[in-house]
Design a protein around this motif. Sequence first.
Motif, PDB file in Angstrom:
ATOM      1  N   CYS A   4      -2.326  60.768  41.375  1.00 28.90           N
ATOM      2  CA  CYS A   4      -1.202  60.442  42.253  1.00 28.90           C
ATOM      3  C   CYS A   4      -0.148  61.538  42.120  1.00 28.90           C
ATOM      4  CB  CYS A   4      -0.595  59.094  41.872  1.00 28.90           C
ATOM      5  SG  CYS A   4       0.919  58.690  42.792  1.00 28.90           S
ATOM      6  N   THR A  71       4.410  53.690  45.957  1.00 24.79           N
ATOM      7  CA  THR A  71       4.178  54.493  44.755  1.00 24.79           C
ATOM      8  C   THR A  71       3.485  53.684  43.668  1.00 24.79           C
ATOM      9  OG1 THR A  71       6.087  55.890  45.230  1.00 24.79           O
ATOM     10  CG2 THR A  71       5.300  55.854  42.950  1.00 24.79           C
ATOM     11  N   VAL A  75      -0.035  54.638  41.851  1.00 22.56           N
ATOM     12  CA  VAL A  75      -0.111  54.896  40.412  1.00 22.56           C
ATOM     13  C   VAL A  75      -1.159  53.991  39.759  1.00 22.56           C
ATOM     14  CG1 VAL A  75       1.165  54.716  38.230  1.00 22.56           C
ATOM     15  CG2 VAL A  75       2.242  55.766  40.239  1.00 22.56           C
ATOM     16  N   SER A  78      -4.587  55.382  39.702  1.00 25.51           N
ATOM     17  CA  SER A  78      -4.734  56.774  39.274  1.00 25.51           C
ATOM     18  C   SER A  78      -4.863  56.931  37.768  1.00 25.51           C
ATOM     19  CB  SER A  78      -3.527  57.583  39.766  1.00 25.51           C
ATOM     20  OG  SER A  78      -3.408  57.498  41.181  1.00 25.51           O
ATOM     21  N   VAL A  81      -0.650  61.041  36.940  1.00 17.82           N
ATOM     22  CA  VAL A  81       0.465  60.972  37.877  1.00 17.82           C
ATOM     23  C   VAL A  81       1.326  62.214  37.687  1.00 17.82           C
ATOM     24  CG1 VAL A  81       2.494  59.662  38.636  1.00 17.82           C
ATOM     25  CG2 VAL A  81       0.482  58.460  37.717  1.00 17.82           C
ATOM     26  N   ILE A 107       6.878  54.122  39.315  1.00 19.31           N
ATOM     27  CA  ILE A 107       5.710  54.550  38.546  1.00 19.31           C
ATOM     28  C   ILE A 107       5.429  53.550  37.432  1.00 19.31           C
ATOM     29  CG2 ILE A 107       4.848  56.324  36.956  1.00 19.31           C
ATOM     30  CD1 ILE A 107       6.533  58.338  38.671  1.00 19.31           C
ATOM     31  N   LEU A 111       1.955  51.584  36.219  1.00 20.87           N
ATOM     32  CA  LEU A 111       1.360  52.326  35.113  1.00 20.87           C
ATOM     33  C   LEU A 111       0.324  51.491  34.362  1.00 20.87           C
ATOM     34  CD1 LEU A 111       1.641  55.134  33.858  1.00 20.87           C
ATOM     35  CD2 LEU A 111       3.379  54.194  32.316  1.00 20.87           C
ATOM     36  N   THR A 115      -3.152  56.313  31.202  1.00 20.57           N
ATOM     37  CA  THR A 115      -2.733  57.205  32.279  1.00 20.57           C
ATOM     38  C   THR A 115      -1.905  58.369  31.731  1.00 20.57           C
ATOM     39  OG1 THR A 115      -2.684  55.351  33.819  1.00 20.57           O
ATOM     40  CG2 THR A 115      -1.489  57.328  34.481  1.00 20.57           C
ATOM     41  N   VAL A 117       1.169  60.858  32.634  1.00 20.12           N
ATOM     42  CA  VAL A 117       2.313  61.073  33.527  1.00 20.12           C
ATOM     43  C   VAL A 117       2.897  62.443  33.207  1.00 20.12           C
ATOM     44  CG1 VAL A 117       4.561  60.259  34.315  1.00 20.12           C
ATOM     45  CG2 VAL A 117       2.811  58.602  33.599  1.00 20.12           C
TER      46      VAL A 117
END
Length: 427
Positions: A4, A71, A75, A78, A81, A107, A111, A115, A117
Amino acid sequence: MKICVVALGKIGLPLAVQFASKGHTVIGADVSEPTVRKVNAGEVPFPGEADLDVKLKEAVSAGLLTATTDTAAAVAESEAVVVVVPLFVDGDGKPDFGWMESATRDIARGLRPGTLVSYETTLPVGTTRNRWAPLLQEGSGLVAGEDFHLVFSPERVLTGRVFADLRKYPKLVGGVNEASAERGVSFYEAVLDFDERADLSRGNGVWDLGNAEAAELAKLAETTYRDVNIGLANQFARFADTVGIDVNLVIDACNTQPYSHIHRPGIAVGGHCIPVYPRLYLWNDPTATVVRAAREANADMPSYAVDLLAAAVGDLSGRSVLVLGAAYRGGVKETAFSGVFPTVEELKRRGATPYVSDPMYTADELVAHGLPAWGGEAVDSAIVQADHAEYRTLTPADLPGVEVVVDGRRVTDPERLGSIRRVVIGG
């Protein structure tokens, strides 16, 4: 991977397209519905980025890039990010985190454990760890560095040539802990290409700087260096004007020595980066007198260009002056911190009537930016504010009635200008 990219602006959209070009599935998240519609249709929402139109169409047609305004949902789907939401500063240099805080909360809602970020927006030192990590943790219930990975990896590209710059320069990464940094390095190794000119001495063009704070400082330092260097060049130029020296010849001579890298003087330092990031550095380090002096010197250059015009034609009261160029940089349709605004205001302050013309903007667009668009009114002098290629061939026929041009970018050809007197910054 599923990736993302949050914010599909002039950096975010090319990044999303680059990631898709490596075979990854990318969801672009943006608050602008018109931008999302255009991206989903394979249409570039802004001009001027080399190869973006073709690459975007390819990514969308292949089903590797889609866009959404949701968004949190993007997220949630994904594994990584990448955040490229703008950060602004006010007139006092104080950062406004509003847009980024809103995006970070979105986000956090989506989350998931594991993940990555990565923040790419330039930030004051300490922001990733001390501001974004707590917000992400609060909104997700996950712990940064344990449940999810968090890094800062500054964008180091110039609009108009993003894809070329992504290949050329090492990618810098700093994590909130070692595991985050390792994940960040492996991510960028998987989504970027590096050409033979990239410095591969520290591993495939991706450099782990040790922590997020070091990566944040690296971006501030490299951009603040440029502002300080230009400020020094501008001061050299102003002195050169007092003693009849061509400062560009001096700079050329100095730069033949391998330890001298003096930049070029000019009417203004504009754009989202160089005028802004020294202020972010000063927010961290208010005792940095060298940085502050350079920023003040550069901010004063539009006024100095008007000084040069007044020295050439006399009292500006009642005169009509054409300012050539609304963009902050030639060939880029962007007015962020452009020198056009202080130049116009200074002309007004001295009693002149300013007009603005730019080959990239219509008259209506200039007016929408609060600028007095030139409609062919009689003018007696001009100031070149942007180095558009079109200005290289200016002749008296293009500037009827103009007697003096102050070329703040040294882009005009004095031979083509003929009878028009040409004045440049730094003789």
